[in-house]
Scaffold this active site. Structure first.
Site, PDB file in Angstrom:
ATOM      1  N   TYR A  21      -2.011  -0.360  10.642  1.00  0.00           N
ATOM      2  CA  TYR A  21      -1.716  -1.104   9.373  1.00  0.00           C
ATOM      3  C   TYR A  21      -0.612  -0.701   8.277  1.00  0.00           C
ATOM      4  O   TYR A  21      -0.210  -1.115   7.707  1.00  0.00           O
ATOM      5  CB  TYR A  21      -2.993   0.181   8.407  1.00  0.00           C
ATOM      6  CG  TYR A  21      -3.083  -0.751   7.342  1.00  0.00           C
ATOM      7  CD1 TYR A  21      -3.318  -1.485   7.008  1.00  0.00           C
ATOM      8  CD2 TYR A  21      -3.414   0.755   6.269  1.00  0.00           C
ATOM      9  CE1 TYR A  21      -3.673  -1.646   5.274  1.00  0.00           C
ATOM     10  CE2 TYR A  21      -3.293   0.488   4.569  1.00  0.00           C
ATOM     11  CZ  TYR A  21      -3.510  -1.466   4.487  1.00  0.00           C
ATOM     12  OH  TYR A  21      -3.705  -1.674   2.928  1.00  0.00           O
ATOM     13  N   SER A  64       1.413  -1.346   0.169  1.00  0.00           N
ATOM     14  CA  SER A  64      -0.429  -0.592   0.146  1.00  0.00           C
ATOM     15  C   SER A  64       1.183   1.429   0.192  1.00  0.00           C
ATOM     16  O   SER A  64       1.548   1.131   0.378  1.00  0.00           O
ATOM     17  CB  SER A  64      -0.588   0.239   1.360  1.00  0.00           C
ATOM     18  OG  SER A  64      -1.572   1.326   1.316  1.00  0.00           O
TER      19      SER A  64
HETATM   20  P1  NDP Z   1     -11.572  -6.436   0.370  1.00  0.00           P
HETATM   21  O1  NDP Z   1     -12.161  -5.725   1.775  1.00  0.00           O
HETATM   22  O2  NDP Z   1     -12.668  -5.846  -0.762  1.00  0.00           O
HETATM   23  O3  NDP Z   1     -11.007  -7.330   0.097  1.00  0.00           O
HETATM   24  C1  NDP Z   1     -10.572  -8.328   1.155  1.00  0.00           C
HETATM   25  C2  NDP Z   1     -10.619  -9.568   1.075  1.00  0.00           C
HETATM   26  O4  NDP Z   1      -9.127  -9.649   2.017  1.00  0.00           O
HETATM   27  C3  NDP Z   1     -11.131 -10.234   1.531  1.00  0.00           C
HETATM   28  O5  NDP Z   1     -11.330 -11.405  -0.334  1.00  0.00           O
HETATM   29  C4  NDP Z   1     -10.994 -11.002   2.634  1.00  0.00           C
HETATM   30  O6  NDP Z   1     -12.123 -12.167   3.028  1.00  0.00           O
HETATM   31  C5  NDP Z   1      -9.713 -11.278   2.369  1.00  0.00           C
HETATM   32  N1  NDP Z   1      -9.381 -11.134   4.022  1.00  0.00           N
HETATM   33  C6  NDP Z   1      -9.133 -10.299   5.121  1.00  0.00           C
HETATM   34  N2  NDP Z   1      -8.560 -10.493   6.158  1.00  0.00           N
HETATM   35  C7  NDP Z   1      -8.668 -12.486   5.665  1.00  0.00           C
HETATM   36  C8  NDP Z   1      -8.285 -12.833   6.627  1.00  0.00           C
HETATM   37  N3  NDP Z   1      -8.035 -13.656   7.866  1.00  0.00           N
HETATM   38  N4  NDP Z   1      -8.265 -14.678   5.972  1.00  0.00           N
HETATM   39  C9  NDP Z   1      -8.600 -14.785   4.498  1.00  0.00           C
HETATM   40  N5  NDP Z   1      -8.587 -13.764   4.321  1.00  0.00           N
HETATM   41  C10 NDP Z   1      -9.148 -12.363   4.447  1.00  0.00           C
HETATM   42  O7  NDP Z   1     -10.463  -5.318  -0.186  1.00  0.00           O
HETATM   43  P2  NDP Z   1      -9.595  -4.601  -1.099  1.00  0.00           P
HETATM   44  O8  NDP Z   1      -9.775  -5.887  -2.232  1.00  0.00           O
HETATM   45  O9  NDP Z   1      -9.062  -3.587  -1.615  1.00  0.00           O
HETATM   46  O10 NDP Z   1      -7.818  -4.873  -0.422  1.00  0.00           O
HETATM   47  C11 NDP Z   1      -7.088  -5.975  -0.947  1.00  0.00           C
HETATM   48  C12 NDP Z   1      -5.910  -6.215  -0.713  1.00  0.00           C
HETATM   49  O11 NDP Z   1      -5.052  -5.043  -1.020  1.00  0.00           O
HETATM   50  C13 NDP Z   1      -5.328  -5.442   1.169  1.00  0.00           C
HETATM   51  O12 NDP Z   1      -4.104  -6.207   1.500  1.00  0.00           O
HETATM   52  C14 NDP Z   1      -5.129  -3.949   1.405  1.00  0.00           C
HETATM   53  O13 NDP Z   1      -4.924  -4.075   1.938  1.00  0.00           O
HETATM   54  C15 NDP Z   1      -4.755  -4.098   0.142  1.00  0.00           C
HETATM   55  N6  NDP Z   1      -4.907  -2.075  -0.236  1.00  0.00           N
HETATM   56  C16 NDP Z   1      -6.496  -1.613  -0.588  1.00  0.00           C
HETATM   57  C17 NDP Z   1      -6.289  -0.646  -0.976  1.00  0.00           C
HETATM   58  C18 NDP Z   1      -8.023   0.004  -1.549  1.00  0.00           C
HETATM   59  O14 NDP Z   1      -7.794   1.375  -1.412  1.00  0.00           O
HETATM   60  N7  NDP Z   1      -9.031  -0.441  -1.159  1.00  0.00           N
HETATM   61  C19 NDP Z   1      -5.403   0.311  -1.522  1.00  0.00           C
HETATM   62  C20 NDP Z   1      -3.611  -0.547  -0.998  1.00  0.00           C
HETATM   63  C21 NDP Z   1      -3.542  -1.236  -0.684  1.00  0.00           C
HETATM   64  P3  NDP Z   1     -12.454 -12.905   3.652  1.00  0.00           P
HETATM   65  O15 NDP Z   1     -13.357 -11.275   4.365  1.00  0.00           O
HETATM   66  O16 NDP Z   1     -14.172 -13.557   2.789  1.00  0.00           O
HETATM   67  O17 NDP Z   1     -12.003 -13.772   4.493  1.00  0.00           O
HETATM   68  C1  8X3 Z   2      -4.703   1.280   1.420  1.00  0.00           C
HETATM   69  C2  8X3 Z   2      -5.007   2.803   0.954  1.00  0.00           C
HETATM   70  O1  8X3 Z   2      -4.807   5.038   2.167  1.00  0.00           O
HETATM   71  O2  8X3 Z   2      -6.332   3.852   2.806  1.00  0.00           O
HETATM   72  O3  8X3 Z   2      -4.484   1.183   1.565  1.00  0.00           O
HETATM   73  O4  8X3 Z   2      -4.188   3.719   3.258  1.00  0.00           O
HETATM   74  S1  8X3 Z   2      -4.894   4.261   2.541  1.00  0.00           S
END
Ligand code: NDP
Ligand code: 8X3
Length: 250
Positions: A150, A137
């Site tokens: 985070y 991120s």
């Molecule tokens: P979502 O919340 O849409 O998806 C998150 C996914 O992670 C879900 O499929 C969830 O599945 C899974 N997950 C979370 N915790 C667990 C766990 N304990 N065990 C198994 N699976 C888990 O978010 P994003 O798609 O946005 O996030 C994906 C990644 O991208 C993350 O690592 C996030 O930190 C990162 N990210 C996101 C950004 C954004 O702005 N959206 C920006 C930068 C990074 P389930 O709940 O079914 O277990």
């Molecule tokens: C997710 C992006 O800017 O909310 O990792 O941390 S931010």
């Protein structure tokens, strides 16, 4: 892509789900994981039997290790690992944040990612073929109020990715860390636990989409084998950096 076996964590939503769709569309086989089994079943109904659903909680190290050694025929030789599962819990200042949220982020974003990588990597090294894409991120590089643990978990992802490169230089296994900024997924709903507050995050902005990030992961995976993309930092055009905060005493 038809020879690729892609292990995507967090495929029940957001980036992971879009990544599963992207690689299946290109002809790969995909192992799709997450805790919400019903969503994985729906994804298999949508995408067909080249998708292998696997209910996994990233906080359960024993389950991760067991799953990696018990992959079914046709899915056992993982060639691309997309370490995507994770997220943020809370946006409170450090002295008010819930300790349980901190521990859950560390267990998922750091510990789970490390355990799964350690489980999958020996096969890639033995076959001298593999790509690991870690989802970090912008929070790894740019501190912001409430980002506390985070951002720190994503700083681990950043440095772990680079250190993996150091160990794998002669193994023909590639490692890329992708560091997105604002993208509209369930991320903010999970973090803020309130739909109205989550919607407000994206109001008046064209954020990146899950498909934008999936396409980037796919691009990395389609580059010639002699090229390794170390890091990608990506943001919506409408997002940038702020000034340093200065607390002035009146
Ligand atoms: P979502 O919340 O849409 O998806 C998150 C996914 O992670 C879900 O499929 C969830 O599945 C899974 N997950 C979370 N915790 C667990 C766990 N304990 N065990 C198994 N699976 C888990 O978010 P994003 O798609 O946005 O996030 C994906 C990644 O991208 C993350 O690592 C996030 O930190 C990162 N990210 C996101 C950004 C954004 O702005 N959206 C920006 C930068 C990074 P389930 O709940 O079914 O277990
Ligand atoms: C997710 C992006 O800017 O909310 O990792 O941390 S931010």
């Amino acid at each position: 892509m038809k020879d690729e076996v892609v292990f995507v964590t967090g495929a029940t939503s957001g980036f992971g789900q879009a990544t599963a769709r992207r690689f299946i569309r290109a002809g790969a086989r995909v192992i799709a994981t997450g805790r919400r089994g019903e969503r994985l079943e729906e994804l298999r109904d949508e995408l067909g039997d080249r998708l292998h659903p696997l209910v996994l909680d990233m906080r359960d190290a024993d389950a991760l290790l067991a799953a990696a050694t018990a992959l079914p025929k046709g899915y056992s030789d993982v060639s691309i690992l997309v370490n995507n599962a994770g997220g943020a819990l809370g946006l409170d200042p450090a002295h008010e944040a819930k300790l349980d949220d901190w521990l859950a982020m560390i267990d998922t974003n750091v510990r789970g990612l490390a355990v799964l990588t350690r489980a999958i990597l020996p096969g890639m090294v033995a076959r001298r073929r593999g790509l690991i894409v870690n989802i970090g991120s912008v929070a790894a590089q740019y501190p912001y109020p409430g980002g506390n643990v985070y951002g720190a978990t994503k700083a681990f992802v950043h440095q772990f990715s680079l250190n993996l490169r150091a160990d794998l230089v002669d193994k023909n296994v590639r490692v890329t860390c992708i560091e997105p900024g604002m993208a509209e997924t369930e991320f903010s709903l999970v973090r803020l636990r309130d739909q109205a507050k989550a919607d407000a995050v994206y109001r008046g902005v064209k954020p990146m989409s899950a498909e934008d990030v999936a396409e980037t992961i796919y691009w990395v995976a389609t580059l010639p084998e002699h090229m390794n993309i170390n890091l990608i930092e990506m943001m919506p055009t409408q997002q940038a950096f702020g000034p340093f905060a200065v607390h002035r005493i009146p």
